[in-house]
Design a protein around this motif. Structure first.
Motif, PDB file in Angstrom:
ATOM      1  N   UNK A   9       9.407  -2.947  -9.739  1.00  0.00           N
ATOM      2  CA  UNK A   9       9.574  -1.574  -9.235  1.00  0.00           C
ATOM      3  C   UNK A   9       8.777  -1.345  -7.958  1.00  0.00           C
ATOM      4  N   UNK A  10       7.732  -2.142  -7.733  1.00  0.00           N
ATOM      5  CA  UNK A  10       6.910  -1.988  -6.530  1.00  0.00           C
ATOM      6  C   UNK A  10       7.645  -2.448  -5.270  1.00  0.00           C
ATOM      7  N   UNK A  11       8.708  -3.202  -5.451  1.00  0.00           N
ATOM      8  CA  UNK A  11       9.476  -3.681  -4.303  1.00  0.00           C
ATOM      9  C   UNK A  11      10.767  -2.910  -4.097  1.00  0.00           C
ATOM     10  N   UNK A  12      10.928  -1.841  -4.804  1.00  0.00           N
ATOM     11  CA  UNK A  12      12.163  -1.059  -4.680  1.00  0.00           C
ATOM     12  C   UNK A  12      12.246  -0.469  -3.265  1.00  0.00           C
ATOM     13  N   UNK A  13      13.432  -0.492  -2.628  1.00  0.00           N
ATOM     14  CA  UNK A  13      13.567  -0.002  -1.249  1.00  0.00           C
ATOM     15  C   UNK A  13      13.191   1.471  -1.077  1.00  0.00           C
ATOM     16  N   UNK A  14      13.446   2.289  -2.060  1.00  0.00           N
ATOM     17  CA  UNK A  14      13.101   3.713  -1.941  1.00  0.00           C
ATOM     18  C   UNK A  14      11.596   3.922  -1.925  1.00  0.00           C
ATOM     19  N   UNK A  15      10.890   3.074  -2.662  1.00  0.00           N
ATOM     20  CA  UNK A  15       9.436   3.192  -2.699  1.00  0.00           C
ATOM     21  C   UNK A  15       8.816   2.876  -1.339  1.00  0.00           C
ATOM     22  N   UNK A  16       9.426   1.944  -0.609  1.00  0.00           N
ATOM     23  CA  UNK A  16       8.926   1.630   0.725  1.00  0.00           C
ATOM     24  C   UNK A  16       9.164   2.787   1.696  1.00  0.00           C
ATOM     25  N   UNK A  17      10.188   3.594   1.462  1.00  0.00           N
ATOM     26  CA  UNK A  17      10.513   4.715   2.352  1.00  0.00           C
ATOM     27  C   UNK A  17       9.831   6.018   1.930  1.00  0.00           C
ATOM     28  N   UNK A  18       9.166   6.014   0.814  1.00  0.00           N
ATOM     29  CA  UNK A  18       8.551   7.222   0.279  1.00  0.00           C
ATOM     30  C   UNK A  18       7.573   7.889   1.248  1.00  0.00           C
ATOM     31  N   UNK A  19       6.656   7.177   1.903  1.00  0.00           N
ATOM     32  CA  UNK A  19       5.747   7.860   2.843  1.00  0.00           C
ATOM     33  C   UNK A  19       6.504   8.581   3.959  1.00  0.00           C
ATOM     34  N   UNK A  24       8.551  13.729   6.286  1.00  0.00           N
ATOM     35  CA  UNK A  24       9.666  14.575   6.717  1.00  0.00           C
ATOM     36  C   UNK A  24       9.699  15.867   5.907  1.00  0.00           C
ATOM     37  N   UNK A  25       9.507  15.772   4.608  1.00  0.00           N
ATOM     38  CA  UNK A  25       9.510  16.962   3.757  1.00  0.00           C
ATOM     39  C   UNK A  25       8.373  17.914   4.134  1.00  0.00           C
ATOM     40  N   UNK A  26       7.195  17.375   4.407  1.00  0.00           N
ATOM     41  CA  UNK A  26       6.062  18.203   4.818  1.00  0.00           C
ATOM     42  C   UNK A  26       6.354  18.883   6.151  1.00  0.00           C
ATOM     43  N   UNK A  27       6.914  18.156   7.098  1.00  0.00           N
ATOM     44  CA  UNK A  27       7.269  18.741   8.395  1.00  0.00           C
ATOM     45  C   UNK A  27       8.276  19.866   8.259  1.00  0.00           C
ATOM     46  N   UNK A  28       9.290  19.671   7.441  1.00  0.00           N
ATOM     47  CA  UNK A  28      10.282  20.729   7.217  1.00  0.00           C
ATOM     48  C   UNK A  28       9.662  21.955   6.555  1.00  0.00           C
ATOM     49  N   UNK A  29       8.779  21.729   5.608  1.00  0.00           N
ATOM     50  CA  UNK A  29       8.121  22.843   4.923  1.00  0.00           C
ATOM     51  C   UNK A  29       7.257  23.645   5.903  1.00  0.00           C
ATOM     52  N   UNK A  30       6.502  22.942   6.751  1.00  0.00           N
ATOM     53  CA  UNK A  30       5.668  23.632   7.738  1.00  0.00           C
ATOM     54  C   UNK A  30       6.530  24.368   8.762  1.00  0.00           C
ATOM     55  N   UNK A  31       7.595  23.758   9.217  1.00  0.00           N
ATOM     56  CA  UNK A  31       8.476  24.373  10.204  1.00  0.00           C
ATOM     57  C   UNK A  31       9.136  25.616   9.627  1.00  0.00           C
TER      58      UNK A  31
END
Length: 133
Positions: A9-19, A24-31
């Protein structure tokens, strides 16, 4: 598992994109939470006429149309204020009163100088003249 590797599970592609996704989610929330009706503006005061060399402090009080103070800033000077004093403020468009209290080295402050300002969306700088009455 037969004939294959166990999935890690540590090599799952979604986990690599999580940061990146969290950023992006934080930027949208602040905007989304930013109030776009408030503009950065500069209020500039030209100090005209005699008497300013005796002043050691200026207290600026910006009040909205309801009379509530929305900004207050005091400036102190060693040998009198410069000919132009500026304030950076975050104010939405509207009508304001700016009360300026001038204090000398000793004694009470002079009666306030009151200026009325009307700021539009496109106004980034408002320059006014202040003169002792």
């Amino acid at each position: 598992m037969e004939g294959g590797e166990r999935r890690n599970w540590k090599r799952h592609p979604l986990l690599r994109r999580l940061p990146f996704l969290l950023l992006v989610a934080l930027g949208l929330w602040l905007w989304k939470g930013t109030d776009t009706s408030v503009n950065g503006r500069e209020l500039a005061w030209r100090l005209e006429g005699p008497g300013w060399s005796e002043i050691r402090a200026l207290d600026f009080q910006v009040k909205n149309a309801d009379g509530e103070m929305v900004k207050r800033e005091t400036r102190s000077f060693q040998a009198g204020p410069p000919g132009l004093v500026t304030l950076a403020v975050e104010l939405p468009s509207g009508t304001y009163e700016v009360w300026v209290f001038a204090r000398g080295e000793s004694g009470p402050s002079r009666p306030p100088l009151v200026e009325r300002l009307t700021l539009q969306d496109e106004d980034t700088r408002a320059e006014r003249e202040l003169r002792f009455r």
